[in-house]
Design a protein around this motif. Structure first.
Motif, PDB file in Angstrom:
ATOM      1  N   PRO A  97     -20.299  17.160  -8.637  1.00  0.00           N
ATOM      2  CA  PRO A  97     -19.239  17.757  -7.806  1.00  0.00           C
ATOM      3  C   PRO A  97     -18.501  18.887  -8.515  1.00  0.00           C
ATOM      4  O   PRO A  97     -18.448  18.934  -9.738  1.00  0.00           O
ATOM      5  CB  PRO A  97     -18.291  16.582  -7.585  1.00  0.00           C
ATOM      6  N   ASP A  98     -17.951  19.799  -7.733  1.00  0.00           N
ATOM      7  CA  ASP A  98     -16.996  20.791  -8.230  1.00  0.00           C
ATOM      8  C   ASP A  98     -15.627  20.183  -7.975  1.00  0.00           C
ATOM      9  O   ASP A  98     -15.065  20.299  -6.886  1.00  0.00           O
ATOM     10  CB  ASP A  98     -17.174  22.116  -7.487  1.00  0.00           C
ATOM     11  N   LEU A  99     -15.119  19.477  -8.968  1.00  0.00           N
ATOM     12  CA  LEU A  99     -13.873  18.716  -8.811  1.00  0.00           C
ATOM     13  C   LEU A  99     -12.692  19.615  -8.478  1.00  0.00           C
ATOM     14  O   LEU A  99     -11.827  19.243  -7.687  1.00  0.00           O
ATOM     15  CB  LEU A  99     -13.592  17.902 -10.067  1.00  0.00           C
ATOM     16  N   PHE A 100     -12.659  20.811  -9.065  1.00  0.00           N
ATOM     17  CA  PHE A 100     -11.519  21.685  -8.828  1.00  0.00           C
ATOM     18  C   PHE A 100     -11.562  22.309  -7.443  1.00  0.00           C
ATOM     19  O   PHE A 100     -10.524  22.558  -6.840  1.00  0.00           O
ATOM     20  CB  PHE A 100     -11.388  22.724  -9.944  1.00  0.00           C
ATOM     21  N   ASP A 101     -12.757  22.529  -6.909  1.00  0.00           N
ATOM     22  CA  ASP A 101     -12.852  22.998  -5.535  1.00  0.00           C
ATOM     23  C   ASP A 101     -12.391  21.892  -4.582  1.00  0.00           C
ATOM     24  O   ASP A 101     -11.658  22.155  -3.625  1.00  0.00           O
ATOM     25  CB  ASP A 101     -14.276  23.430  -5.198  1.00  0.00           C
ATOM     26  N   LEU A 102     -12.806  20.654  -4.847  1.00  0.00           N
ATOM     27  CA  LEU A 102     -12.342  19.532  -4.026  1.00  0.00           C
ATOM     28  C   LEU A 102     -10.816  19.404  -4.096  1.00  0.00           C
ATOM     29  O   LEU A 102     -10.158  19.183  -3.080  1.00  0.00           O
ATOM     30  CB  LEU A 102     -12.990  18.231  -4.487  1.00  0.00           C
ATOM     31  N   LEU A 103     -10.264  19.546  -5.298  1.00  0.00           N
ATOM     32  CA  LEU A 103      -8.817  19.459  -5.466  1.00  0.00           C
ATOM     33  C   LEU A 103      -8.108  20.605  -4.750  1.00  0.00           C
ATOM     34  O   LEU A 103      -7.107  20.395  -4.055  1.00  0.00           O
ATOM     35  CB  LEU A 103      -8.461  19.454  -6.962  1.00  0.00           C
ATOM     36  N   ARG A 104      -8.644  21.809  -4.881  1.00  0.00           N
ATOM     37  CA  ARG A 104      -8.072  22.971  -4.184  1.00  0.00           C
ATOM     38  C   ARG A 104      -8.058  22.751  -2.674  1.00  0.00           C
ATOM     39  O   ARG A 104      -7.063  23.010  -2.007  1.00  0.00           O
ATOM     40  CB  ARG A 104      -8.889  24.224  -4.516  1.00  0.00           C
ATOM     41  N   GLN A 105      -9.176  22.252  -2.126  1.00  0.00           N
ATOM     42  CA  GLN A 105      -9.248  21.977  -0.691  1.00  0.00           C
ATOM     43  C   GLN A 105      -8.207  20.941  -0.284  1.00  0.00           C
ATOM     44  O   GLN A 105      -7.544  21.080   0.746  1.00  0.00           O
ATOM     45  CB  GLN A 105     -10.649  21.476  -0.315  1.00  0.00           C
ATOM     46  N   HIS A 106      -8.064  19.908  -1.103  1.00  0.00           N
ATOM     47  CA  HIS A 106      -7.090  18.855  -0.798  1.00  0.00           C
ATOM     48  C   HIS A 106      -5.663  19.397  -0.848  1.00  0.00           C
ATOM     49  O   HIS A 106      -4.846  19.094   0.022  1.00  0.00           O
ATOM     50  CB  HIS A 106      -7.258  17.682  -1.771  1.00  0.00           C
ATOM     51  N   ILE A 107      -5.377  20.211  -1.847  1.00  0.00           N
ATOM     52  CA  ILE A 107      -4.042  20.809  -1.970  1.00  0.00           C
ATOM     53  C   ILE A 107      -3.745  21.664  -0.745  1.00  0.00           C
ATOM     54  O   ILE A 107      -2.645  21.599  -0.177  1.00  0.00           O
ATOM     55  CB  ILE A 107      -3.918  21.627  -3.277  1.00  0.00           C
ATOM     56  N   ARG A 108      -4.702  22.468  -0.316  1.00  0.00           N
ATOM     57  CA  ARG A 108      -4.504  23.299   0.889  1.00  0.00           C
ATOM     58  C   ARG A 108      -4.216  22.436   2.109  1.00  0.00           C
ATOM     59  O   ARG A 108      -3.332  22.737   2.900  1.00  0.00           O
ATOM     60  CB  ARG A 108      -5.742  24.161   1.144  1.00  0.00           C
ATOM     61  N   THR A 109      -4.996  21.368   2.284  1.00  0.00           N
ATOM     62  CA  THR A 109      -4.807  20.482   3.435  1.00  0.00           C
ATOM     63  C   THR A 109      -3.420  19.860   3.429  1.00  0.00           C
ATOM     64  O   THR A 109      -2.718  19.856   4.448  1.00  0.00           O
ATOM     65  CB  THR A 109      -5.882  19.367   3.431  1.00  0.00           C
ATOM     66  N   VAL A 110      -3.005  19.346   2.285  1.00  0.00           N
ATOM     67  CA  VAL A 110      -1.678  18.722   2.178  1.00  0.00           C
ATOM     68  C   VAL A 110      -0.583  19.766   2.365  1.00  0.00           C
ATOM     69  O   VAL A 110       0.419  19.522   3.037  1.00  0.00           O
ATOM     70  CB  VAL A 110      -1.527  17.961   0.850  1.00  0.00           C
ATOM     71  N   HIS A 111      -0.777  20.952   1.802  1.00  0.00           N
ATOM     72  CA  HIS A 111       0.206  22.020   1.947  1.00  0.00           C
ATOM     73  C   HIS A 111       0.383  22.382   3.412  1.00  0.00           C
ATOM     74  O   HIS A 111       1.505  22.496   3.910  1.00  0.00           O
ATOM     75  CB  HIS A 111      -0.214  23.253   1.143  1.00  0.00           C
ATOM     76  N   GLU A 112      -0.729  22.571   4.121  1.00  0.00           N
ATOM     77  CA  GLU A 112      -0.648  22.925   5.543  1.00  0.00           C
ATOM     78  C   GLU A 112       0.055  21.832   6.345  1.00  0.00           C
ATOM     79  O   GLU A 112       0.870  22.119   7.227  1.00  0.00           O
ATOM     80  CB  GLU A 112      -2.053  23.171   6.106  1.00  0.00           C
ATOM     81  N   ARG A 113      -0.241  20.597   6.027  1.00  0.00           N
ATOM     82  CA  ARG A 113       0.368  19.471   6.728  1.00  0.00           C
ATOM     83  C   ARG A 113       1.867  19.369   6.424  1.00  0.00           C
ATOM     84  O   ARG A 113       2.648  18.919   7.247  1.00  0.00           O
ATOM     85  CB  ARG A 113      -0.354  18.188   6.283  1.00  0.00           C
ATOM     86  N   SER A 114       2.264  19.807   5.243  1.00  0.00           N
ATOM     87  CA  SER A 114       3.648  19.638   4.802  1.00  0.00           C
ATOM     88  C   SER A 114       4.623  20.599   5.466  1.00  0.00           C
ATOM     89  O   SER A 114       5.794  20.299   5.607  1.00  0.00           O
ATOM     90  CB  SER A 114       3.757  19.833   3.287  1.00  0.00           C
ATOM     91  N   GLY A 115       4.139  21.773   5.838  1.00  0.00           N
ATOM     92  CA  GLY A 115       5.037  22.786   6.373  1.00  0.00           C
ATOM     93  C   GLY A 115       5.795  23.538   5.291  1.00  0.00           C
ATOM     94  O   GLY A 115       6.727  24.286   5.575  1.00  0.00           O
ATOM     95  N   ALA A 116       5.397  23.362   4.035  1.00  0.00           N
ATOM     96  CA  ALA A 116       6.041  24.066   2.927  1.00  0.00           C
ATOM     97  C   ALA A 116       5.757  25.558   3.035  1.00  0.00           C
ATOM     98  O   ALA A 116       4.814  25.989   3.687  1.00  0.00           O
ATOM     99  CB  ALA A 116       5.532  23.528   1.588  1.00  0.00           C
ATOM    100  N   SER A 117       6.572  26.349   2.370  1.00  0.00           N
ATOM    101  CA  SER A 117       6.394  27.795   2.353  1.00  0.00           C
ATOM    102  C   SER A 117       4.996  28.155   1.884  1.00  0.00           C
ATOM    103  O   SER A 117       4.424  27.496   1.016  1.00  0.00           O
ATOM    104  CB  SER A 117       7.429  28.412   1.406  1.00  0.00           C
ATOM    105  N   ALA A 118       4.453  29.223   2.442  1.00  0.00           N
ATOM    106  CA  ALA A 118       3.114  29.667   2.059  1.00  0.00           C
ATOM    107  C   ALA A 118       3.112  30.385   0.722  1.00  0.00           C
ATOM    108  O   ALA A 118       2.072  30.578   0.124  1.00  0.00           O
ATOM    109  CB  ALA A 118       2.534  30.580   3.146  1.00  0.00           C
ATOM    110  N   GLU A 119       4.274  30.803   0.260  1.00  0.00           N
ATOM    111  CA  GLU A 119       4.352  31.525  -1.006  1.00  0.00           C
ATOM    112  C   GLU A 119       4.585  30.553  -2.151  1.00  0.00           C
ATOM    113  O   GLU A 119       5.409  29.654  -2.052  1.00  0.00           O
ATOM    114  CB  GLU A 119       5.490  32.541  -0.957  1.00  0.00           C
ATOM    115  N   ALA A 120       3.844  30.779  -3.239  1.00  0.00           N
ATOM    116  CA  ALA A 120       4.025  29.962  -4.423  1.00  0.00           C
ATOM    117  C   ALA A 120       5.318  30.378  -5.115  1.00  0.00           C
ATOM    118  O   ALA A 120       5.646  31.569  -5.167  1.00  0.00           O
ATOM    119  CB  ALA A 120       2.846  30.137  -5.371  1.00  0.00           C
ATOM    120  N   PRO A 121       6.064  29.428  -5.662  1.00  0.00           N
ATOM    121  CA  PRO A 121       7.285  29.785  -6.392  1.00  0.00           C
ATOM    122  C   PRO A 121       6.956  30.600  -7.633  1.00  0.00           C
ATOM    123  O   PRO A 121       5.885  30.428  -8.218  1.00  0.00           O
ATOM    124  CB  PRO A 121       7.903  28.439  -6.746  1.00  0.00           C
ATOM    125  N   GLN A 122       7.861  31.468  -8.023  1.00  0.00           N
ATOM    126  CA  GLN A 122       7.677  32.272  -9.229  1.00  0.00           C
ATOM    127  C   GLN A 122       7.918  31.412 -10.441  1.00  0.00           C
ATOM    128  O   GLN A 122       8.822  30.580 -10.469  1.00  0.00           O
ATOM    129  CB  GLN A 122       8.666  33.452  -9.223  1.00  0.00           C
TER     130      GLN A 122
END
Length: 125
Positions: A97-122
């Motif tokens: 597996p590409d573990l970091f790609d799986l993690l990136r996909q999961h982070i995106r899914t959770v982020h979208e579900r959360s409603g958090a800002s699309a911009e990463a904090p500085q």
């Protein structure tokens, strides 16, 4: 995948394969091995809690006897243990597996579900 991620991915997979290859694990039924790998994540989470109790002094008998740096280390142990469990699960289903790609996909899914800002904090120093 960047070289840094490829190296980390390879190291995580190597640790996972090493765990699978230990004599005790080779003798285990595949389902028992999977249960053991997933249960280990819970064990590591318990170590985070123990470190936090020690860092905050929540046990009056022991007082403050740990550090937040140790809490962070234990949190990273949980993450690594979980990623190794995913590597174990994926390697038995669909190869390396590409573990970091799986993690990136999961982070995106959770982020979208959360409603958090699309911009990463500085980052601050």
């Amino acid at each position: 995948m960047s070289p840094e991620y490829a190296d980390a991915n390879a190291l995580l997979i190597a640790v996972s394969q090493w765990l699978d290859g230990t004599p005790a694990n080779q003798a285990r039924d595949p389902e028992a091995l999977l249960w053991g790998r997933v249960a280990k994540v819970g064990e590591e989470a318990g170590e985070v809690i123990a470190a936090l109790v020690g860092a905050l002094g929540h046990n009056p008998r022991k007082g403050v006897h740990d550090t937040m740096q140790h809490v962070e280390y234990e949190l990273l142990d949980v993450a690594m243990t979980a990623l190794c469990a995913v590597a174990h699960l994926r390697s038995h289903r669909s190869g390396t597996p590409d573990l970091f790609d799986l993690l990136r996909q999961h982070i995106r899914t959770v982020h979208e579900r959360s409603g958090a800002s699309a911009e990463a904090p500085q980052e601050t120093e």
